[in-house]
Design a protein around this motif. Structure first.
Motif, PDB file in Angstrom:
ATOM      1  N   LEU A   1       0.856  -1.187   0.000  1.00  0.00           N
ATOM      2  CA  LEU A   1       0.000   0.000   0.000  1.00  0.00           C
ATOM      3  C   LEU A   1       0.890   1.235   0.000  1.00  0.00           C
ATOM      4  N   VAL A   2       0.576   2.196  -0.857  1.00  0.00           N
ATOM      5  CA  VAL A   2       1.258   3.490  -0.861  1.00  0.00           C
ATOM      6  C   VAL A   2       0.242   4.559  -0.495  1.00  0.00           C
ATOM      7  N   SER A   3       0.558   5.349   0.531  1.00  0.00           N
ATOM      8  CA  SER A   3      -0.320   6.432   0.953  1.00  0.00           C
ATOM      9  C   SER A   3       0.443   7.745   0.887  1.00  0.00           C
ATOM     10  N   LEU A   4      -0.118   8.722   0.201  1.00  0.00           N
ATOM     11  CA  LEU A   4       0.446  10.068   0.176  1.00  0.00           C
ATOM     12  C   LEU A   4      -0.257  10.908   1.227  1.00  0.00           C
ATOM     13  N   GLU A   5       0.523  11.525   2.127  1.00  0.00           N
ATOM     14  CA  GLU A   5      -0.047  12.377   3.174  1.00  0.00           C
ATOM     15  C   GLU A   5       0.270  13.848   2.959  1.00  0.00           C
ATOM     16  N   SER A   6       1.185  14.159   2.072  1.00  0.00           N
ATOM     17  CA  SER A   6       1.609  15.540   1.856  1.00  0.00           C
ATOM     18  C   SER A   6       0.465  16.369   1.285  1.00  0.00           C
ATOM     19  N   THR A   7       0.294  17.584   1.800  1.00  0.00           N
ATOM     20  CA  THR A   7      -0.755  18.471   1.313  1.00  0.00           C
ATOM     21  C   THR A   7      -0.472  18.880  -0.118  1.00  0.00           C
ATOM     22  N   THR A   8      -1.492  18.816  -0.977  1.00  0.00           N
ATOM     23  CA  THR A   8      -1.274  19.131  -2.383  1.00  0.00           C
ATOM     24  C   THR A   8      -2.605  19.423  -3.067  1.00  0.00           C
ATOM     25  N   TYR A   9      -2.560  19.743  -4.345  1.00  0.00           N
ATOM     26  CA  TYR A   9      -3.779  20.095  -5.075  1.00  0.00           C
ATOM     27  C   TYR A   9      -4.503  18.829  -5.561  1.00  0.00           C
ATOM     28  N   PRO A  10      -5.810  18.931  -5.818  1.00  0.00           N
ATOM     29  CA  PRO A  10      -6.565  17.770  -6.296  1.00  0.00           C
ATOM     30  C   PRO A  10      -6.027  17.263  -7.635  1.00  0.00           C
ATOM     31  N   GLY A  11      -5.762  15.975  -7.674  1.00  0.00           N
ATOM     32  CA  GLY A  11      -5.248  15.356  -8.890  1.00  0.00           C
ATOM     33  C   GLY A  11      -3.808  14.914  -8.781  1.00  0.00           C
ATOM     34  N   THR A  12      -3.100  15.342  -7.745  1.00  0.00           N
ATOM     35  CA  THR A  12      -1.677  15.006  -7.614  1.00  0.00           C
ATOM     36  C   THR A  12      -1.451  13.501  -7.532  1.00  0.00           C
ATOM     37  N   THR A  13      -2.247  12.817  -6.722  1.00  0.00           N
ATOM     38  CA  THR A  13      -2.052  11.377  -6.550  1.00  0.00           C
ATOM     39  C   THR A  13      -2.201  10.640  -7.877  1.00  0.00           C
ATOM     40  N   GLU A  14      -3.266  10.956  -8.603  1.00  0.00           N
ATOM     41  CA  GLU A  14      -3.541  10.263  -9.863  1.00  0.00           C
ATOM     42  C   GLU A  14      -2.620  10.716 -10.995  1.00  0.00           C
ATOM     43  N   GLU A  15      -2.292  12.000 -11.024  1.00  0.00           N
ATOM     44  CA  GLU A  15      -1.569  12.548 -12.176  1.00  0.00           C
ATOM     45  C   GLU A  15      -0.058  12.535 -12.023  1.00  0.00           C
ATOM     46  N   GLU A  16       0.433  12.614 -10.797  1.00  0.00           N
ATOM     47  CA  GLU A  16       1.878  12.712 -10.572  1.00  0.00           C
ATOM     48  C   GLU A  16       2.462  11.482  -9.882  1.00  0.00           C
ATOM     49  N   LEU A  17       1.804  11.019  -8.826  1.00  0.00           N
ATOM     50  CA  LEU A  17       2.353   9.913  -8.046  1.00  0.00           C
ATOM     51  C   LEU A  17       2.180   8.567  -8.751  1.00  0.00           C
ATOM     52  N   VAL A  18       0.941   8.243  -9.121  1.00  0.00           N
ATOM     53  CA  VAL A  18       0.649   6.920  -9.681  1.00  0.00           C
ATOM     54  C   VAL A  18       1.434   6.624 -10.959  1.00  0.00           C
ATOM     55  N   PRO A  19       1.468   7.521 -11.954  1.00  0.00           N
ATOM     56  CA  PRO A  19       2.229   7.200 -13.177  1.00  0.00           C
ATOM     57  C   PRO A  19       3.701   6.891 -12.911  1.00  0.00           C
ATOM     58  N   ARG A  20       4.317   7.609 -11.977  1.00  0.00           N
ATOM     59  CA  ARG A  20       5.735   7.371 -11.671  1.00  0.00           C
ATOM     60  C   ARG A  20       5.929   6.038 -10.956  1.00  0.00           C
ATOM     61  N   LEU A  21       5.003   5.694 -10.066  1.00  0.00           N
ATOM     62  CA  LEU A  21       5.100   4.412  -9.390  1.00  0.00           C
ATOM     63  C   LEU A  21       4.933   3.267 -10.382  1.00  0.00           C
ATOM     64  N   GLU A  22       4.000   3.425 -11.313  1.00  0.00           N
ATOM     65  CA  GLU A  22       3.759   2.369 -12.297  1.00  0.00           C
ATOM     66  C   GLU A  22       4.930   2.223 -13.267  1.00  0.00           C
ATOM     67  N   ARG A  23       5.457   3.351 -13.747  1.00  0.00           N
ATOM     68  CA  ARG A  23       6.576   3.303 -14.691  1.00  0.00           C
ATOM     69  C   ARG A  23       7.809   2.669 -14.074  1.00  0.00           C
TER      70      ARG A  23
END
Length: 435
Positions: A119-141
């Motif tokens: 399980l990967v959980s992001l807790e850092s405050t950020t704008y809506p869409g960061t998890t799906e648009e920035e975090l997930v693609p990098r983890l998958e790649r």
């Protein structure tokens, strides 16, 4: 992960969010591996010491001694954990745009070590869409795995309030949104080890937006009372007396207090994350941006009030000795992040004043991204001699442990930005200017 009664948790970023979270998982019986690129933090923790005031060293020392906790800079150890919690900073750039570099670097470092079932959980405050648009693609790649199928992803914003005696990690309800329903369920199973109440929402975007709304609410209301302070000062009205009277209304009013500006990691920064993202959708956030402008202008207002008060006493600000009381962004904590005291300090130095500070919780000014010149400056003792030598004392942070009667009695002039001198004998108040 569901088959484990108490999973091994990896926490990336051992600062004011990550370390208290680690302690709570430790208290719940979980094994924790803490990751940080700062070798000093790693060494300190592995020696059983703490560098955050509200994190007891005894808990760290016992967990290290029993093997329940270890700090490391080696991300390869992520293969040993069932859950990876990312608690890294999300500051602003010099142009007040989101700086996601810490999230991006963390995602790219984590990805090669990611394995199925984690399980990967992001807790850092950020704008809506960061998890799906920035975090997930990098983890998958970087991993070759598929989020939502091979591993779980959630967003669960931190809600730490350092120095709050009533609410801590355990009893602050935990908002959590998953990439899928299975991700959400996995996140809830994890956090139930450390947090009493879960608040599940429909998506990571909703969870991201929730954190922004919480802090924008405070930012806007603090901006309102800061503006009222300036208006009422001009009218000769005490804004704190007005607010105390207004809060007696049993409905429809919530008291917010003015100050020298906003501090802490969240409230001065979060509004700008939303305004930046809103532009992508062609939407303006005029109200939010105005609040940000008002709050960031407050250090300059404090300096102008100080300049006027010194001038009334026949003293120029240039060459004056100024003592700043409080470097922390709020009372009774050792956290200087985004503290308006640094902005006031910078403005005073630009006017060639001689500046010192006293803070019982911060013995030495830390390195700050925007104010590197002040790193290593020691806190001076709060003595009669130091007060008498100062042309003015500016109360920036109203720590409870300070004797403000002592300060006013021995100071020539006190500029009070926090109403810390309220209740002092009337014969002392001629030395005090509210700002």
């Amino acid at each position: 992960m569901s088959h484990l009664a108490c999973p091994t948790v990896g926490i990336v970023g051992l600062g004011y969010v990550g370390l208290p979270l680690a302690v709570q998982f430790l208290r719940s019986g979980c094994r924790v591996i803490g990751f940080d690129i700062d070798q000093h933090k790693v060494t300190t923790l592995n020696a059983g010491r703490s560098y955050i005031r509200n994190v007891p060293a005894a808990v760290i020392a016992e967990a290290v001694a029993t093997g329940q906790f270890q700090a490391t800079a080696d991300v390869a150890r992520l293969a040993d954990v069932e859950a990876i919690l990312i608690c890294v900073p999300t500051p602003l750039t010099a142009h007040r745009e989101p700086d996601l570099s810490f999230i991006i670097q963390t995602a790219e470092a984590v990805a090669p070590h990611l394995r199925a079932g984690q399980l990967v959980s992001l807790e850092s405050t950020t704008y809506p869409g960061t998890t799906e648009e920035e975090l997930v693609p990098r983890l998958e790649r970087g991993s070759g795995l598929r989020a939502g199928r091979d591993f779980h992803v959630v967003y669960s914003p931190e809600r730490e309030d350092p120095g709050n005696p009533d609410f801590g990690t355990r009893n602050i309800p935990k908002v959590i949104g998953g990439l899928t329903s299975d991700c959400l369920a996995a996140g809830i199973r994890l956090y139930r080890h450390a947090v009493q109440t879960m608040v599940p929402v429909s998506s990571t975007r909703v969870a991201e937006a929730t954190k922004l709304v919480e802090n924008i609410f405070r930012c806007v209301n603090i901006a309102m009372v800061n503006e009222l302070k300036m208006v009422f000062d001009a009218m000769g009205i005490d804004v704190w007396e007005v607010l105390d009277a207004a809060k007696t209304k049993p409905f429809g009013f919530m008291k917010f207090e003015p100050g020298p500006g906003l501090g802490g990691h969240c409230i001065p920064i979060d509004p700008f994350y939303l305004t930046w993202k809103a532009r992508e959708f062609g939407v303006q956030t005029k109200f939010v941006e105005l609040a940000g402008d008002i709050n960031t202008s407050m250090p300059r207002y404090v300096v102008m009030r100080l300049l006027e008060a010194l001038s009334d006493r026949g003293r120029a600000l240039r060459g004056a000795s100024i003592l700043l009381l409080g470097l922390a962004y709020k009372k009774n904590v050792d956290d200087p992040r985004e503290s308006p005291t640094f902005a006031i300090w910078d403005l005073l130095r630009a006017r060639q004043a001689n500046v010192q500070f006293h803070d019982p919780y911060i013995p030495v000014a830390p390195a700050m991204r925007e104010y590197p010149a002040y790193a290593g400056t020691p806190s001076v003792p709060l003595t009669e001699a130091v007060l008498a030598h100062s042309d003015a004392v500016v109360i920036c942070t109203a720590h409870d442990g300070l004797d403000y009667g002592f300060v006013v009695r021995h100071a020539r002039l006190v500029v009070d930005t926090r109403n810390a001198c309220a209740g002092l004998p009337a014969e002392l108040l001629h030395k005090v200017v509210k700002a």
